[in-house]
Scaffold this active site. Structure first.
Site, PDB file in Angstrom:
ATOM      1  N   HIS A   1      37.197  45.580  34.052  1.00 22.02           N
ATOM      2  CA  HIS A   1      38.247  45.135  34.975  1.00 22.02           C
ATOM      3  C   HIS A   1      38.813  46.224  35.876  1.00 22.02           C
ATOM      4  O   HIS A   1      39.607  45.925  36.776  1.00 22.02           O
ATOM      5  CB  HIS A   1      39.368  44.432  34.198  1.00 22.02           C
ATOM      6  CG  HIS A   1      39.922  43.233  34.903  1.00 22.02           C
ATOM      7  ND1 HIS A   1      40.782  42.340  34.310  1.00 22.02           N
ATOM      8  CD2 HIS A   1      39.738  42.782  36.175  1.00 22.02           C
ATOM      9  CE1 HIS A   1      41.103  41.389  35.187  1.00 22.02           C
ATOM     10  NE2 HIS A   1      40.484  41.640  36.320  1.00 22.02           N
TER      11      HIS A   1
ATOM     12  N   ASP B   1      43.948  36.683  32.178  1.00 24.04           N
ATOM     13  CA  ASP B   1      43.721  37.844  31.320  1.00 24.04           C
ATOM     14  C   ASP B   1      44.571  37.740  30.054  1.00 24.04           C
ATOM     15  O   ASP B   1      45.643  37.127  30.068  1.00 24.04           O
ATOM     16  CB  ASP B   1      44.150  39.107  32.100  1.00 24.04           C
ATOM     17  CG  ASP B   1      43.424  40.374  31.679  1.00 24.04           C
ATOM     18  OD1 ASP B   1      43.215  40.555  30.460  1.00 24.04           O
ATOM     19  OD2 ASP B   1      43.084  41.172  32.556  1.00 24.04           O
TER      20      ASP B   1
ATOM     21  N   HIS C   1      45.598  40.588  28.916  1.00 26.11           N
ATOM     22  CA  HIS C   1      46.387  41.805  29.133  1.00 26.11           C
ATOM     23  C   HIS C   1      46.984  41.842  30.536  1.00 26.11           C
ATOM     24  O   HIS C   1      46.429  41.248  31.469  1.00 26.11           O
ATOM     25  CB  HIS C   1      45.501  43.046  28.967  1.00 26.11           C
ATOM     26  CG  HIS C   1      44.617  43.025  27.754  1.00 26.11           C
ATOM     27  ND1 HIS C   1      43.372  42.424  27.755  1.00 26.11           N
ATOM     28  CD2 HIS C   1      44.792  43.516  26.499  1.00 26.11           C
ATOM     29  CE1 HIS C   1      42.824  42.546  26.557  1.00 26.11           C
ATOM     30  NE2 HIS C   1      43.662  43.196  25.765  1.00 26.11           N
TER      31      HIS C   1
ATOM     32  N   ASP D   1      47.217  44.621  32.309  1.00 26.04           N
ATOM     33  CA  ASP D   1      46.479  45.658  33.060  1.00 26.04           C
ATOM     34  C   ASP D   1      47.378  46.388  34.048  1.00 26.04           C
ATOM     35  O   ASP D   1      47.004  46.648  35.200  1.00 26.04           O
ATOM     36  CB  ASP D   1      45.242  45.048  33.759  1.00 26.04           C
ATOM     37  CG  ASP D   1      44.172  44.605  32.761  1.00 26.04           C
ATOM     38  OD1 ASP D   1      44.287  44.938  31.554  1.00 26.04           O
ATOM     39  OD2 ASP D   1      43.211  43.920  33.172  1.00 26.04           O
TER      40      ASP D   1
ATOM     41  N   HIS E   1      40.488  50.315  32.869  1.00 25.27           N
ATOM     42  CA  HIS E   1      40.502  48.835  32.950  1.00 25.27           C
ATOM     43  C   HIS E   1      41.849  48.265  32.513  1.00 25.27           C
ATOM     44  O   HIS E   1      42.105  47.076  32.727  1.00 25.27           O
ATOM     45  CB  HIS E   1      39.335  48.204  32.171  1.00 25.27           C
ATOM     46  CG  HIS E   1      39.478  48.218  30.671  1.00 25.27           C
ATOM     47  ND1 HIS E   1      38.726  47.393  29.853  1.00 25.27           N
ATOM     48  CD2 HIS E   1      40.264  48.947  29.844  1.00 25.27           C
ATOM     49  CE1 HIS E   1      39.048  47.611  28.581  1.00 25.27           C
ATOM     50  NE2 HIS E   1      39.973  48.551  28.556  1.00 25.27           N
TER      51      HIS E   1
ATOM     52  N   ASP F   1      39.229  37.671  33.854  1.00 23.79           N
ATOM     53  CA  ASP F   1      38.846  38.543  32.741  1.00 23.79           C
ATOM     54  C   ASP F   1      38.492  37.598  31.601  1.00 23.79           C
ATOM     55  O   ASP F   1      39.321  36.785  31.171  1.00 23.79           O
ATOM     56  CB  ASP F   1      40.030  39.443  32.373  1.00 23.79           C
ATOM     57  CG  ASP F   1      39.683  40.458  31.293  1.00 23.79           C
ATOM     58  OD1 ASP F   1      38.880  40.133  30.391  1.00 23.79           O
ATOM     59  OD2 ASP F   1      40.248  41.564  31.328  1.00 23.79           O
TER      60      ASP F   1
ATOM     61  N   ASP G   1      38.320  37.935  28.598  1.00 23.75           N
ATOM     62  CA  ASP G   1      39.149  38.019  27.381  1.00 23.75           C
ATOM     63  C   ASP G   1      40.405  37.157  27.481  1.00 23.75           C
ATOM     64  O   ASP G   1      41.172  37.044  26.519  1.00 23.75           O
ATOM     65  CB  ASP G   1      39.448  39.469  26.982  1.00 23.75           C
ATOM     66  CG  ASP G   1      40.393  40.221  27.908  1.00 23.75           C
ATOM     67  OD1 ASP G   1      41.267  39.600  28.534  1.00 23.75           O
ATOM     68  OD2 ASP G   1      40.269  41.464  27.976  1.00 23.75           O
TER      69      ASP G   1
ATOM     70  N   GLU H   1      34.579  41.899  32.388  1.00 20.57           N
ATOM     71  CA  GLU H   1      34.760  42.202  30.961  1.00 20.57           C
ATOM     72  C   GLU H   1      33.806  41.461  30.035  1.00 20.57           C
ATOM     73  O   GLU H   1      33.933  41.563  28.813  1.00 20.57           O
ATOM     74  CB  GLU H   1      36.217  41.983  30.503  1.00 20.57           C
ATOM     75  CG  GLU H   1      37.224  42.942  31.131  1.00 20.57           C
ATOM     76  CD  GLU H   1      37.122  44.388  30.633  1.00 20.57           C
ATOM     77  OE1 GLU H   1      36.563  44.593  29.530  1.00 20.57           O
ATOM     78  OE2 GLU H   1      37.583  45.293  31.352  1.00 20.57           O
TER      79      GLU H   1
END
Ligand SMILES: NC(=[NH2+])NCCC[C@H](N)C(=O)O
Ligand SMILES: [Mn+2]
Length: 314
Positions: free
Chosen positions: A107, A134, A136, A138, A151, A237, A239, A282
């Protein structure tokens, strides 16, 4: 299967840009993401809607040196180089009137991709809306990061918080404003990072919000005020998804959206008709099971381009 007549802004066709690197990640393998998405049939999945799909192949750049962090950053020169190359490639496709899909890669590549989209929006007088899916936020910086992995920093960099070489890619600092972005599915944010996200005023639809209010409501707000002059960029992303359905990622966080919740997100975006660029990042085939995470990503992209599960006409 029915398809929305105008679920995207791809009149000029779709361009796939592979970016095979994991220099910004903590684990190795995301460099294989572009091939796994091709093997899962990403080009064919988009072509079925009658779109002209051009696979630009893979960009090239420095190898992953596997070094520890220096002044809070791992692999900064390599991350800069990959993102500069990506910025140029993405900007060229946008300028040619095409809808670019960046096949990551980790990412950190959101910096090169979204800075190009922001530059294109400045050129053309478009309003930018970034949807950041996402687990996260980030939004780390050199002093806040627990890992040094870049990332975990792209949104901060895009908003002007980061090393000069990264924030000035695209020639305008900051590349985007906090009001241009909405984050969806967030459930793992580091302590200092949380404060910064809050201070910057980023609009976040975290998992607690989604649990309490529902994905439909979160997406309605995330898509609010999008109009015919809006360039809609999706940064997906993988994840973001619950690890039980998407195990092929380096930084899993349990408690993510279900298949149907994720598909609803994509369908609601398709309904706006404003999708104009996309990142898929990712994906880590080294951690996947029989390419199922890549296949899931391709399935969601079909919904994004207008595959509909509706029985009635929208
Ligand atoms: N794009 C990602 N997978 N980011 C994960 C970031 C994890 C953690 N917050 C870090 O900064 O290291
Ligand atoms: Mn991310």
């Amino acid at each position: 299967m029915t398809s929305h007549p105008s679920s995207h802004r791809a009149a000029g066709g779709v361009s796939l840009i592979g970016v095979p690197t994991d220099v910004g990640a903590g684990s190795l393998g995301a460099r294989m993401g572009p091939e796994a998405l091709r093997v899962a049939g990403i080009a064919q999945a988009i072509a079925q809607f009658g779109l002209d799909v051009k696979d630009c192949g893979n960009l090239s750049g420095p190898a992953n040196p596997g070094q520890p962090a220096v002044n809070g950053f791992r692999h900064l020169p390599e991350v800069v180089q990959w993102n500069q190359t990506l910025h140029d490639a993405m900007y060229a496709e946008l300028s040619a009137g095409r809808l670019p899909i960046m096949l990551g890669g980790d990412h950190c590549l959101g910096i090169g991709s979204i800075s190009a989209v922001a530059r294109h929006c400045r050129d053309t007088g478009k309003k930018l809306r970034v949807l950041w899916f996402d687990a996260h936020a980030d939004f780390n910086t050199a002093t806040l990061t627990p890992s040094g992995n870049i990332h975990g920093m792209p949104v901060a960099c895009l908003c002007g918080h980061g090393p000069q070489e990264l924030i000035e890619i695209g020639g305008h600092v900051p590349a985007i404003k906090p009001k241009d972005i909405r984050q969806i599915g967030i459930r793992s944010v580091d302590e200092g990072e949380k404060r910064l996200v809050h201070d910057m005023g980023i609009e976040v639809f975290d998992m607690r919000y989604i649990d309490e209010m529902g994905m439909r409501h979160a997406m309605e707000l995330a898509l609010a005020l999008i109009d015919s002059n809006t360039h809609l960029h999706v940064s997906l992303d993988v994840d973001f998804l619950d690890p039980t359905i998407a195990p092929g990622v380096g930084t899993t966080v349990r408690g993510g959206p279900t298949y149907r919740e994720a598909q609803l997100c994509m369908e609601m975006i398709a309904d706006t008709g404003r999708l104009a660029s996309l990142d898929v990042v990712e994906l880590n085939p080294a951690l996947d099971e029989r390419n199922r995470t890549a296949e899931l990503a391709v399935d969601l992209i079909e919904s994004l381009f207008g595959k509909s599960t509706l029985m009635r006409k929208a």
